[in-house]
Design a protein around this motif. Sequence first.
Motif, PDB file in Angstrom:
ATOM      1  N   UNK A   6       0.836  -1.206   0.000  1.00 12.42           N
ATOM      2  CA  UNK A   6       0.000   0.000   0.000  1.00 12.42           C
ATOM      3  C   UNK A   6       0.872   1.258   0.000  1.00 12.42           C
ATOM      4  N   UNK A   7       1.950   1.240   0.785  1.00 12.81           N
ATOM      5  CA  UNK A   7       2.889   2.360   0.837  1.00 12.81           C
ATOM      6  C   UNK A   7       3.510   2.582  -0.540  1.00 12.81           C
ATOM      7  N   UNK A   8       3.951   1.520  -1.186  1.00  8.71           N
ATOM      8  CA  UNK A   8       4.534   1.632  -2.516  1.00  8.71           C
ATOM      9  C   UNK A   8       3.498   2.133  -3.522  1.00  8.71           C
ATOM     10  N   UNK A   9       2.282   1.664  -3.422  1.00  8.74           N
ATOM     11  CA  UNK A   9       1.242   2.086  -4.361  1.00  8.74           C
ATOM     12  C   UNK A   9       0.970   3.589  -4.254  1.00  8.74           C
ATOM     13  N   UNK A  10       1.036   4.120  -3.040  1.00 12.00           N
ATOM     14  CA  UNK A  10       0.868   5.569  -2.855  1.00 12.00           C
ATOM     15  C   UNK A  10       1.917   6.325  -3.669  1.00 12.00           C
ATOM     16  N   UNK A  11       3.150   5.838  -3.611  1.00 13.01           N
ATOM     17  CA  UNK A  11       4.218   6.489  -4.367  1.00 13.01           C
ATOM     18  C   UNK A  11       3.995   6.319  -5.871  1.00 13.01           C
ATOM     19  N   UNK A  12       3.669   5.114  -6.293  1.00 15.37           N
ATOM     20  CA  UNK A  12       3.451   4.865  -7.718  1.00 15.37           C
ATOM     21  C   UNK A  12       2.324   5.726  -8.265  1.00 15.37           C
ATOM     22  N   UNK A  13       1.292   5.941  -7.459  1.00 21.72           N
ATOM     23  CA  UNK A  13       0.167   6.779  -7.880  1.00 21.72           C
ATOM     24  C   UNK A  13       0.588   8.243  -8.053  1.00 21.72           C
ATOM     25  N   UNK A  14       1.581   8.688  -7.274  1.00 30.91           N
ATOM     26  CA  UNK A  14       2.037  10.080  -7.328  1.00 30.91           C
ATOM     27  C   UNK A  14       3.126  10.290  -8.373  1.00 30.91           C
ATOM     28  N   UNK A  15       3.743   9.227  -8.834  1.00 31.63           N
ATOM     29  CA  UNK A  15       4.900   9.289  -9.721  1.00 31.63           C
ATOM     30  C   UNK A  15       4.464   9.175 -11.173  1.00 31.63           C
ATOM     31  N   UNK A  16       4.904  10.118 -11.990  1.00 33.07           N
ATOM     32  CA  UNK A  16       4.568  10.100 -13.420  1.00 33.07           C
ATOM     33  C   UNK A  16       5.855   9.953 -14.223  1.00 33.07           C
ATOM     34  N   UNK A  17       6.111   8.745 -14.714  1.00 34.26           N
ATOM     35  CA  UNK A  17       7.345   8.488 -15.463  1.00 34.26           C
ATOM     36  C   UNK A  17       7.400   9.270 -16.772  1.00 34.26           C
ATOM     37  N   UNK A  31       3.024  14.450   1.272  1.00 37.35           N
ATOM     38  CA  UNK A  31       4.366  13.871   1.145  1.00 37.35           C
ATOM     39  C   UNK A  31       4.977  13.606   2.514  1.00 37.35           C
ATOM     40  N   UNK A  32       4.805  14.531   3.454  1.00 35.73           N
ATOM     41  CA  UNK A  32       5.347  14.341   4.801  1.00 35.73           C
ATOM     42  C   UNK A  32       4.712  13.142   5.491  1.00 35.73           C
ATOM     43  N   UNK A  33       3.416  12.948   5.287  1.00 37.71           N
ATOM     44  CA  UNK A  33       2.729  11.782   5.861  1.00 37.71           C
ATOM     45  C   UNK A  33       3.323  10.504   5.273  1.00 37.71           C
ATOM     46  N   UNK A  34       3.564  10.498   3.978  1.00 34.67           N
ATOM     47  CA  UNK A  34       4.138   9.323   3.314  1.00 34.67           C
ATOM     48  C   UNK A  34       5.556   9.047   3.828  1.00 34.67           C
ATOM     49  N   UNK A  35       6.352  10.096   4.009  1.00 36.98           N
ATOM     50  CA  UNK A  35       7.715   9.935   4.530  1.00 36.98           C
ATOM     51  C   UNK A  35       7.681   9.366   5.942  1.00 36.98           C
ATOM     52  N   UNK A  36       6.802   9.869   6.782  1.00 31.14           N
ATOM     53  CA  UNK A  36       6.698   9.344   8.153  1.00 31.14           C
ATOM     54  C   UNK A  36       6.278   7.879   8.133  1.00 31.14           C
ATOM     55  N   UNK A  37       5.342   7.546   7.263  1.00 34.85           N
ATOM     56  CA  UNK A  37       4.932   6.150   7.117  1.00 34.85           C
ATOM     57  C   UNK A  37       6.132   5.299   6.685  1.00 34.85           C
ATOM     58  N   UNK A  38       6.964   5.853   5.814  1.00 37.21           N
ATOM     59  CA  UNK A  38       8.172   5.154   5.358  1.00 37.21           C
ATOM     60  C   UNK A  38       9.085   4.821   6.529  1.00 37.21           C
ATOM     61  N   UNK A  39       9.283   5.770   7.392  1.00 40.60           N
ATOM     62  CA  UNK A  39      10.146   5.560   8.566  1.00 40.60           C
ATOM     63  C   UNK A  39       9.600   4.437   9.456  1.00 40.60           C
ATOM     64  N   UNK A  40       8.311   4.491   9.698  1.00 45.56           N
ATOM     65  CA  UNK A  40       7.702   3.462  10.558  1.00 45.56           C
ATOM     66  C   UNK A  40       7.795   2.074   9.920  1.00 45.56           C
TER      67      UNK A  40
END
Length: 70
Positions: A6-17, A31-40
Motif C-alpha cells: 500500500x505504501x509503494x502504491x501511494x508512491x506509484x500513484x504520485x509518480x509520473x514516469x 508527502x510528509x505523511x508518506x515519509x513518516x509512514x516510510x520511517x515506521x
Amino acid sequence: MRELRAWDQEYQDAFDRADFSTAGFASREAENVWIEKSRRLAERLKAESPVVSRVYYRANGVIPKGDCVF
C-alpha cells in the motif's frame, strides 16, 4: 507485506514516469505523511523480519549515508 504494498502504491500513484515535472504528491503535507509512514515501515521491517538484518532508509537522499532515522 500488505502495508508495504500500500505504501509503494501511494508512491506509484504520485509518480509520473512520462513527465517528471508533474510527478509528486498532492501537497507537501501528503508527502510528509508518506515519509513518516516510510520511517515506521522501515523500523517494523527491521524488527519483524527473521531474515532482514539491516535496513537502510535514506528518504530520497535527504538523510546522509550512515545516519540512523529511528
